[in-house]
Design an enzyme around this catalytic site. Sequence first.
Site, PDB file in Angstrom:
ATOM      1  N   ASP A 295      -1.741   3.926   0.732  1.00  0.00           N
ATOM      2  CA  ASP A 295      -1.238   2.621   0.369  1.00  0.00           C
ATOM      3  C   ASP A 295      -2.607   1.892  -0.306  1.00  0.00           C
ATOM      4  O   ASP A 295      -2.437   1.207  -1.158  1.00  0.00           O
ATOM      5  CB  ASP A 295      -0.709   1.650   1.303  1.00  0.00           C
ATOM      6  CG  ASP A 295       0.306   2.550   1.983  1.00  0.00           C
ATOM      7  OD1 ASP A 295       1.502   1.924   1.832  1.00  0.00           O
ATOM      8  OD2 ASP A 295       0.136   3.194   2.814  1.00  0.00           O
TER       9      ASP A 295
ATOM     10  N   ARG B 223      -3.560   3.306  -3.781  1.00  0.00           N
ATOM     11  CA  ARG B 223      -2.557   2.759  -4.659  1.00  0.00           C
ATOM     12  C   ARG B 223      -2.866   1.421  -4.891  1.00  0.00           C
ATOM     13  O   ARG B 223      -2.964   1.010  -6.203  1.00  0.00           O
ATOM     14  CB  ARG B 223      -1.079   2.751  -4.091  1.00  0.00           C
ATOM     15  CG  ARG B 223      -0.567   4.193  -3.884  1.00  0.00           C
ATOM     16  CD  ARG B 223       0.855   3.777  -3.329  1.00  0.00           C
ATOM     17  NE  ARG B 223       1.672   5.219  -3.205  1.00  0.00           N
ATOM     18  CZ  ARG B 223       2.406   5.532  -2.486  1.00  0.00           C
ATOM     19  NH1 ARG B 223       3.033   4.850  -1.598  1.00  0.00           N
ATOM     20  NH2 ARG B 223       3.045   6.778  -2.570  1.00  0.00           N
TER      21      ARG B 223
ATOM     22  N   HIS C  17       2.454   1.326   7.345  1.00  0.00           N
ATOM     23  CA  HIS C  17       2.743   1.961   6.151  1.00  0.00           C
ATOM     24  C   HIS C  17       4.117   1.876   5.754  1.00  0.00           C
ATOM     25  O   HIS C  17       5.092   2.612   6.118  1.00  0.00           O
ATOM     26  CB  HIS C  17       2.438   3.596   6.433  1.00  0.00           C
ATOM     27  CG  HIS C  17       3.015   4.384   5.386  1.00  0.00           C
ATOM     28  ND1 HIS C  17       2.294   4.125   4.072  1.00  0.00           N
ATOM     29  CD2 HIS C  17       3.553   5.266   5.091  1.00  0.00           C
ATOM     30  CE1 HIS C  17       2.755   5.156   3.245  1.00  0.00           C
ATOM     31  NE2 HIS C  17       3.703   5.906   3.845  1.00  0.00           N
TER      32      HIS C  17
END
Length: 316
Positions: free
Chosen positions: A152, A155, A179
């Site tokens: 994450d 990203r 998450h």
Amino acid sequence: MAKEVNIRKVAVVGCGFVGSTSAYTLMQSSLFSEMVLIDADKARAEGEALDIKHGLPFAKPMNIYAGDYSDIADAAIIVITAGAAQKPGETRLDLVKKNSAIMKSIIGEIKKQDCQGILLVVSNPVDVLTNVALKASGFPENRVIGSGTVLDSARLKYRLGEHLSVDSRSVHAFIVGEHGDSEIAVWSSANVSGIAVDDFCEMRGHINHDKNMRAIAEQVKNSAYEIIEKKKATYYGIGMAVKRICEAIVRDEKSILPVSSMIHGIYGIDDVVLSMPAIVGKDGVETLVPISMSSDEVEKLKDSAKTLKEVLEQTK
């Protein structure tokens, strides 16, 4: 009698999309000289091992084979990716009951081997299943970690780099908490090479900070759903995240990564596994690293912890 850990050996449990992609990525990493693949479908594990090792002439020498749980006794890292796949329209937390049962079964087999290595849980919902693995294994807390929000956070860095037209490797920012749907983008400590993200945005001609931050955070949170909708599964990004975590462990890098680990007393949160930046090295999680968070971010983190505790109750 426990076997001595072979720091150059890794085991991957589960040879679905995520497991096989992680194994392929680890083969290319040159971190290990031995890798055993384990799956409930032994033929699947054999096929993946055969396919991956046909690429060895283009990589470094490595012993890659399909095996069983007796082969993991001396593995330095046991990567657990087994579990039911996330379906379109299904949240990570919807998976909890069926995958917690699978995890308990796997941990039962691992315990029989008296392993001294590190458990790296990747199966979703990763925070809950890392908690399940920790409680079921009886391993020290530092040796049971989840892949957490490492992907994450990557990203987020990618999206910010794209937004600012700058190398994403120069972006320093974390996603913390679950998450999943209650994850938190920590904007208050985000920076680009030491320059606060708001200031860097203005340098690049962006002034609608709140609107842009909300949009980017939503894009990051929904990335998996978007990919699953388009191609039914996500596996390349998490494969790279697994490789990155393994690097930190095998090389004792003491890298700061937002892995899932047991939390005790941070911001009043206790006895729940979620992601916060941590120093990761040869012994797994060495210590958590405090980062600057606004009061609003702290409240969202507490809410994320509450959500995870409620879901964990469903596994009992």
